[in-house]
Design an enzyme around this catalytic site. Sequence first.
Site, PDB file in Angstrom:
ATOM      1  N   LYS A  24       0.803  -1.183   0.167  1.00  0.00           N
ATOM      2  CA  LYS A  24      -0.020  -0.098   0.038  1.00  0.00           C
ATOM      3  C   LYS A  24       0.903   1.360   0.001  1.00  0.00           C
ATOM      4  O   LYS A  24       0.665   2.379  -0.936  1.00  0.00           O
ATOM      5  CB  LYS A  24      -0.937   0.070   1.109  1.00  0.00           C
ATOM      6  CG  LYS A  24      -1.780   1.104   1.386  1.00  0.00           C
ATOM      7  CD  LYS A  24      -2.422   1.226   2.734  1.00  0.00           C
ATOM      8  CE  LYS A  24      -1.726   2.101   3.588  1.00  0.00           C
ATOM      9  NZ  LYS A  24      -2.273   2.854   4.611  1.00  0.00           N
ATOM     10  N   ASN A  25       1.835   1.257   0.696  1.00  0.00           N
ATOM     11  CA  ASN A  25       2.985   2.481   1.111  1.00  0.00           C
ATOM     12  C   ASN A  25       3.577   2.640  -0.196  1.00  0.00           C
ATOM     13  O   ASN A  25       4.342   3.837  -0.196  1.00  0.00           O
ATOM     14  CB  ASN A  25       3.443   2.496   2.328  1.00  0.00           C
ATOM     15  CG  ASN A  25       2.497   2.518   3.416  1.00  0.00           C
ATOM     16  OD1 ASN A  25       1.608   3.009   3.477  1.00  0.00           O
ATOM     17  ND2 ASN A  25       2.913   2.128   4.642  1.00  0.00           N
ATOM     18  N   CYS A 118      -5.321   8.189   9.474  1.00  0.00           N
ATOM     19  CA  CYS A 118      -5.200   7.464  10.907  1.00  0.00           C
ATOM     20  C   CYS A 118      -5.107   8.731  11.927  1.00  0.00           C
ATOM     21  O   CYS A 118      -3.772   9.266  11.705  1.00  0.00           O
ATOM     22  CB  CYS A 118      -4.648   6.356  10.946  1.00  0.00           C
ATOM     23  SG  CYS A 118      -5.368   4.649  10.331  1.00  0.00           S
ATOM     24  N   ARG A 123       1.420  14.355  12.243  1.00  0.00           N
ATOM     25  CA  ARG A 123       2.277  14.112  10.980  1.00  0.00           C
ATOM     26  C   ARG A 123       2.274  15.541  10.306  1.00  0.00           C
ATOM     27  O   ARG A 123       1.565  15.457   9.042  1.00  0.00           O
ATOM     28  CB  ARG A 123       2.036  12.885  10.067  1.00  0.00           C
ATOM     29  CG  ARG A 123       1.990  11.613  11.068  1.00  0.00           C
ATOM     30  CD  ARG A 123       1.659  10.357  10.116  1.00  0.00           C
ATOM     31  NE  ARG A 123       0.199  10.299  10.148  1.00  0.00           N
ATOM     32  CZ  ARG A 123      -0.426   9.486   9.647  1.00  0.00           C
ATOM     33  NH1 ARG A 123       0.098   8.428   8.648  1.00  0.00           N
ATOM     34  NH2 ARG A 123      -1.751   9.042   9.688  1.00  0.00           N
ATOM     35  N   ASP A 306       4.863   0.776  12.083  1.00  0.00           N
ATOM     36  CA  ASP A 306       3.724  -0.024  11.659  1.00  0.00           C
ATOM     37  C   ASP A 306       3.628  -1.237  12.093  1.00  0.00           C
ATOM     38  O   ASP A 306       2.563  -2.212  11.806  1.00  0.00           O
ATOM     39  CB  ASP A 306       3.744   0.134   9.978  1.00  0.00           C
ATOM     40  CG  ASP A 306       3.124   1.539   9.662  1.00  0.00           C
ATOM     41  OD1 ASP A 306       2.576   2.284  10.326  1.00  0.00           O
ATOM     42  OD2 ASP A 306       3.229   1.648   8.365  1.00  0.00           O
ATOM     43  N   ARG A 398      -8.162  -0.828   5.069  1.00  0.00           N
ATOM     44  CA  ARG A 398      -7.589   0.336   4.474  1.00  0.00           C
ATOM     45  C   ARG A 398      -6.058  -0.215   4.144  1.00  0.00           C
ATOM     46  O   ARG A 398      -5.256   0.431   3.279  1.00  0.00           O
ATOM     47  CB  ARG A 398      -7.285   1.704   5.581  1.00  0.00           C
ATOM     48  CG  ARG A 398      -8.532   2.401   5.484  1.00  0.00           C
ATOM     49  CD  ARG A 398      -7.965   3.574   6.334  1.00  0.00           C
ATOM     50  NE  ARG A 398      -6.999   4.356   5.745  1.00  0.00           N
ATOM     51  CZ  ARG A 398      -5.951   4.745   6.571  1.00  0.00           C
ATOM     52  NH1 ARG A 398      -6.002   4.356   7.952  1.00  0.00           N
ATOM     53  NH2 ARG A 398      -4.834   5.140   6.175  1.00  0.00           N
TER      54      ARG A 398
END
Length: 424
Positions: A24-25, A118, A123, A306, A398
């Site tokens: 995903k990232n 999230c 951030r 993560d 997600r």
Amino acid sequence: MTMDRYVITGKQALSGAIRVSGAKNASLPLLTATLLAEGTSVLFDVPQLADVTHMIEVLEHLGCQARNQNEAVLIDAGSLREWVVDEELMRRMRASNLILGPILARHRRVKIAMPGGCAIGSRPMDQHLKGLKDLGVQVKEKHGYIEAWTDGLQGADIYLDVPSVGATENIMMAAVLAKGTTLVHNAAREPEIVDLQNFLNKMGAKVRGAGMDVLRIDGVESLHPAEHTVIPDRIEAGTHMIAGVMTQGDVLVENVIPEHLEPVIAKLRQAGANIEVYDDSIRVRQRGKIKGVDIKTLPYPGFPTDMQPQFMAMLAIAEGTSVITETIFENRFQHVDELRRLGAQIRVDGRTAVIRGVETLEGAFVEATDLRAGAALFLAALAAEEATVLEKVAHIDRGYENLEEKYRRLGARLRRVVPNNKEA
């Protein structure tokens, strides 16, 4: 957000093979990078996730045409016309801010609402904006919007105060079409940065140094579309490895790049897991007690933040006392209260959590508060006595593709219940 829930019956030893989806990232910056060239780029192994769907909606809003074909996503950015992204689209997902660099490079002007995502901690956008200003961008922040414009991007010497992944990616994507050379010092070193460099270079960019702390970008006149396969998701892979350990299972995790998982492998071995590493797969076996370990999250190549919640779930049933220190996000212990509902003994003091392992967890009603917290509760439920009801699984959607289908194949007993009482 839909109120789907999982009902999970624990204590099933998982066994079999599970394939990791594309990262995903990595997919999100790759999708925005397609904005840099006129014509159609092709991305393979893009996971079908809520965040990916949202990013594609942002691209379509900007004028791109997107379609799926033979397990690939095709993005035609030739008709890019819009440079404003509204609040409703931006608030759905943090990574939507990755359009800043590419749109400035193509349009020289962009306006976005402050992004969402999230709620795991601060951030800020300051490193993104600082780097873009160094490239010759003027920025105005007002009423929750960021508006940026430039007469022309110029290569620059940029120093990041912290190795921000998103800021590194945005600066890379802007600098590829800037005049002259850009050096990014204290750049993020994550594998997803390397993947973005590889795609940009296929498009005709000149980027070197990804994976190290200094990036060099020599600006070019224009880029062309390209084809690329997304790297495997190292966080998904680590989650499956922990599932094998927590359920006393035997799981072969396929489609991985083992080098990306070195901190996770090291800690699982320290905890007593039997791990065999192959070229593109990892076998995880667990028999007997899990040993407690101490963890400190750090930017890559350190232990990934993560993976912290998932490890906490595992350490909740490990022997002895474990200590986790979270150095990246200040609100990354939101899963603690929910794990306690399952019987975990965890004490938090600031950014440190002390976990005293218990014999077993007990099923309960729990709620996902964010993506990785949801993954931690999913793992805890797999290891718990009796049934657990896990609410708000949209958070998990997600970041994990086809989770229930993949785990059913391993022997997990779970079902998804949707709001009108139908099961999926």
